[in-house]
Design a protein around this motif. Structure first.
Motif, PDB file in Angstrom:
ATOM      1  N   CYS A   1       0.842  -1.201   0.000  1.00 10.46           N
ATOM      2  CA  CYS A   1       0.000   0.000   0.000  1.00 10.46           C
ATOM      3  C   CYS A   1       0.878   1.253   0.000  1.00 10.46           C
ATOM      4  CB  CYS A   1      -0.945  -0.003   1.199  1.00 10.46           C
ATOM      5  SG  CYS A   1      -0.184   0.351   2.797  1.00 10.46           S
ATOM      6  N   SER A   2       0.286   2.372  -0.324  1.00 12.76           N
ATOM      7  CA  SER A   2       0.991   3.647  -0.328  1.00 12.76           C
ATOM      8  C   SER A   2       0.788   4.354   0.999  1.00 12.76           C
ATOM      9  CB  SER A   2       0.487   4.538  -1.462  1.00 12.76           C
ATOM     10  OG  SER A   2       0.808   3.961  -2.700  1.00 12.76           O
ATOM     11  N   ILE A   3       1.878   4.846   1.579  1.00  9.57           N
ATOM     12  CA  ILE A   3       1.827   5.595   2.829  1.00  9.57           C
ATOM     13  C   ILE A   3       2.577   6.904   2.601  1.00  9.57           C
ATOM     14  CG2 ILE A   3       2.488   5.647   5.265  1.00  9.57           C
ATOM     15  CD1 ILE A   3       2.296   2.608   5.284  1.00  9.57           C
ATOM     16  N   CYS A   4       1.945   8.001   2.969  1.00  9.15           N
ATOM     17  CA  CYS A   4       2.537   9.317   2.755  1.00  9.15           C
ATOM     18  C   CYS A   4       3.408   9.703   3.951  1.00  9.15           C
ATOM     19  CB  CYS A   4       1.435  10.335   2.548  1.00  9.15           C
ATOM     20  SG  CYS A   4       2.055  11.951   2.078  1.00  9.15           S
ATOM     21  N   VAL A   5       4.668   9.996   3.689  1.00 15.37           N
ATOM     22  CA  VAL A   5       5.608  10.446   4.716  1.00 15.37           C
ATOM     23  C   VAL A   5       6.121  11.814   4.278  1.00 15.37           C
ATOM     24  CG1 VAL A   5       7.779   9.979   5.914  1.00 15.37           C
ATOM     25  CG2 VAL A   5       6.282   8.069   5.285  1.00 15.37           C
ATOM     26  N   SER A   6       5.748  12.845   5.005  1.00 11.96           N
ATOM     27  CA  SER A   6       6.133  14.220   4.681  1.00 11.96           C
ATOM     28  C   SER A   6       5.822  14.580   3.229  1.00 11.96           C
ATOM     29  CB  SER A   6       7.612  14.446   4.984  1.00 11.96           C
ATOM     30  OG  SER A   6       7.814  14.486   6.369  1.00 11.96           O
ATOM     31  N   GLY A   7       4.640  14.208   2.800  1.00 10.90           N
ATOM     32  CA  GLY A   7       4.190  14.568   1.461  1.00 10.90           C
ATOM     33  C   GLY A   7       4.724  13.691   0.352  1.00 10.90           C
ATOM     34  N   VAL A   8       5.477  12.655   0.690  1.00 10.85           N
ATOM     35  CA  VAL A   8       6.043  11.744  -0.305  1.00 10.85           C
ATOM     36  C   VAL A   8       5.308  10.414  -0.209  1.00 10.85           C
ATOM     37  CG1 VAL A   8       8.138  10.606  -1.121  1.00 10.85           C
ATOM     38  CG2 VAL A   8       8.293  12.856  -0.036  1.00 10.85           C
ATOM     39  N   CYS A   9       4.717   9.993  -1.308  1.00 11.16           N
ATOM     40  CA  CYS A   9       3.989   8.734  -1.349  1.00 11.16           C
ATOM     41  C   CYS A   9       4.991   7.587  -1.492  1.00 11.16           C
ATOM     42  CB  CYS A   9       3.019   8.755  -2.530  1.00 11.16           C
ATOM     43  SG  CYS A   9       1.934   7.349  -2.568  1.00 11.16           S
TER      44      CYS A   9
ATOM     45  N   THR B   1       5.837   3.196  -0.844  1.00 16.47           N
ATOM     46  CA  THR B   1       5.234   1.870  -0.837  1.00 16.47           C
ATOM     47  C   THR B   1       5.685   1.083   0.381  1.00 16.47           C
ATOM     48  OG1 THR B   1       5.209   1.876  -3.249  1.00 16.47           O
ATOM     49  CG2 THR B   1       4.977  -0.265  -2.158  1.00 16.47           C
ATOM     50  N   ALA B   2       4.715   0.532   1.120  1.00 18.06           N
ATOM     51  CA  ALA B   2       5.024  -0.287   2.292  1.00 18.06           C
ATOM     52  C   ALA B   2       5.672  -1.592   1.839  1.00 18.06           C
ATOM     53  CB  ALA B   2       3.759  -0.573   3.087  1.00 18.06           C
ATOM     54  N   THR B   3       6.878  -1.851   2.326  1.00 16.93           N
ATOM     55  CA  THR B   3       7.597  -3.066   1.957  1.00 16.93           C
ATOM     56  C   THR B   3       7.587  -4.096   3.073  1.00 16.93           C
ATOM     57  OG1 THR B   3       9.680  -2.083   2.690  1.00 16.93           O
ATOM     58  CG2 THR B   3       9.123  -1.865   0.351  1.00 16.93           C
TER      59      THR B   3
ATOM     60  N   GLN C   1       4.144  -4.721  16.474  1.00 15.83           N
ATOM     61  CA  GLN C   1       5.071  -3.675  16.925  1.00 15.83           C
ATOM     62  C   GLN C   1       4.641  -2.284  16.461  1.00 15.83           C
ATOM     63  OE1 GLN C   1       7.732  -4.186  18.979  1.00 15.83           O
ATOM     64  NE2 GLN C   1       6.961  -6.270  19.113  1.00 15.83           N
ATOM     65  N   LYS C   2       3.569  -2.220  15.666  1.00 11.38           N
ATOM     66  CA  LYS C   2       3.042  -0.938  15.150  1.00 11.38           C
ATOM     67  C   LYS C   2       4.100  -0.174  14.367  1.00 11.38           C
ATOM     68  CE  LYS C   2      -0.816  -1.593  17.381  1.00 11.38           C
ATOM     69  NZ  LYS C   2      -1.541  -2.727  16.892  1.00 11.38           N
ATOM     70  N   ARG C   3       4.724  -0.876  13.413  1.00 10.18           N
ATOM     71  CA  ARG C   3       5.740  -0.215  12.590  1.00 10.18           C
ATOM     72  C   ARG C   3       5.647  -0.725  11.156  1.00 10.18           C
ATOM     73  NH1 ARG C   3      10.778  -3.089  15.489  1.00 10.18           N
ATOM     74  NH2 ARG C   3      10.414  -5.181  14.705  1.00 10.18           N
ATOM     75  N   PHE C   4       6.185   0.101  10.263  1.00 10.46           N
ATOM     76  CA  PHE C   4       6.236  -0.289   8.868  1.00 10.46           C
ATOM     77  C   PHE C   4       7.552   0.178   8.260  1.00 10.46           C
ATOM     78  CE2 PHE C   4       4.237   3.898   8.837  1.00 10.46           C
ATOM     79  CZ  PHE C   4       4.888   4.554   7.805  1.00 10.46           C
ATOM     80  N   LYS C   5       7.895  -0.440   7.133  1.00  4.45           N
ATOM     81  CA  LYS C   5       9.097  -0.052   6.393  1.00  4.45           C
ATOM     82  C   LYS C   5       8.696   0.329   4.985  1.00  4.45           C
ATOM     83  CE  LYS C   5      12.321  -3.000   8.891  1.00  4.45           C
ATOM     84  NZ  LYS C   5      13.386  -4.001   8.779  1.00  4.45           N
ATOM     85  N   VAL C   6       9.413   1.297   4.442  1.00  4.13           N
ATOM     86  CA  VAL C   6       9.236   1.714   3.051  1.00  4.13           C
ATOM     87  C   VAL C   6      10.612   1.804   2.403  1.00  4.13           C
ATOM     88  CG1 VAL C   6       7.076   2.976   3.421  1.00  4.13           C
ATOM     89  CG2 VAL C   6       9.236   4.153   3.722  1.00  4.13           C
ATOM     90  N   GLY C   7      10.666   1.528   1.138  1.00  4.94           N
ATOM     91  CA  GLY C   7      11.904   1.681   0.395  1.00  4.94           C
ATOM     92  C   GLY C   7      12.002   3.094  -0.162  1.00  4.94           C
ATOM     93  N   LEU C   8      13.202   3.627  -0.188  1.00  6.81           N
ATOM     94  CA  LEU C   8      13.429   4.954  -0.765  1.00  6.81           C
ATOM     95  C   LEU C   8      14.272   4.791  -2.020  1.00  6.81           C
ATOM     96  CD1 LEU C   8      14.229   6.999   2.478  1.00  6.81           C
ATOM     97  CD2 LEU C   8      12.039   6.752   1.300  1.00  6.81           C
ATOM     98  N   ALA C   9      13.653   5.012  -3.157  1.00  8.15           N
ATOM     99  CA  ALA C   9      14.341   4.889  -4.439  1.00  8.15           C
ATOM    100  C   ALA C   9      15.353   6.020  -4.608  1.00  8.15           C
ATOM    101  CB  ALA C   9      13.324   4.922  -5.577  1.00  8.15           C
ATOM    102  N   PRO C  10      16.384   5.808  -5.415  1.00 10.23           N
ATOM    103  CA  PRO C  10      17.375   6.874  -5.650  1.00 10.23           C
ATOM    104  C   PRO C  10      16.723   8.190  -6.096  1.00 10.23           C
ATOM    105  CG  PRO C  10      18.196   4.817  -6.539  1.00 10.23           C
ATOM    106  CD  PRO C  10      16.762   4.567  -6.105  1.00 10.23           C
ATOM    107  N   GLU C  11      15.703   8.109  -6.936  1.00 15.31           N
ATOM    108  CA  GLU C  11      15.021   9.332  -7.392  1.00 15.31           C
ATOM    109  C   GLU C  11      14.325  10.033  -6.225  1.00 15.31           C
ATOM    110  OE1 GLU C  11      13.832  12.051 -10.500  1.00 15.31           O
ATOM    111  OE2 GLU C  11      15.456  10.630 -10.213  1.00 15.31           O
ATOM    112  N   THR C  12      13.748   9.268  -5.329  1.00 14.12           N
ATOM    113  CA  THR C  12      13.113   9.845  -4.139  1.00 14.12           C
ATOM    114  C   THR C  12      14.148  10.561  -3.283  1.00 14.12           C
ATOM    115  OG1 THR C  12      11.432   8.111  -4.133  1.00 14.12           O
ATOM    116  CG2 THR C  12      11.750   9.317  -2.077  1.00 14.12           C
TER     117      THR C  12
END
Length: 87
Positions: free
Chosen positions: A41-49, A51-53, A59-70
């Motif tokens: 799913c998509s999660i917005c972090v500081s205005g940046v959409c 993807t939850a990986t 534990q109430k936590r999630f991880k997202v990948g940050l692409a080089p372009e991001t």
């Protein structure tokens, strides 16, 4: 290298890929964000959409990948301990 970032009760860790390839952001202590969240799913972090990986509902936590372009187009790669972000 890990960077811990805090916003109110949320604890975030930015991993720079030093143990593998890619950059990953972990957001912890975010029960509201976990409601209805699913892998991919998509999660917005500081205005940046992003993807939850990985999701950890216990534990109430999630991880997202940050692409080089991001990392090039946003400030997410520059987060330092104590910085605030919006979820």
């Amino acid at each position: 290298m890990r960077k811990d970032v805090h916003r109110n009760s949320r604890r975030m860790t930015l991993w720079d890929g030093s143990k593998g390839s890619g950059t990953e952001l972990t957001v912890e202590d975010c029960p509201t964000m976990m409601e209805g969240a699913y892998l991919g799913c998509s999660i917005c972090v500081s205005g940046v959409c992003l993807t939850a990986t990985e999701l950890d509902t216990e534990q109430k936590r999630f991880k997202v990948g940050l692409a080089p372009e991001t990392l090039r187009k946003t400030y997410l790669g520059e987060l330092k301990e104590g910085d605030k972000v919006n979820l």
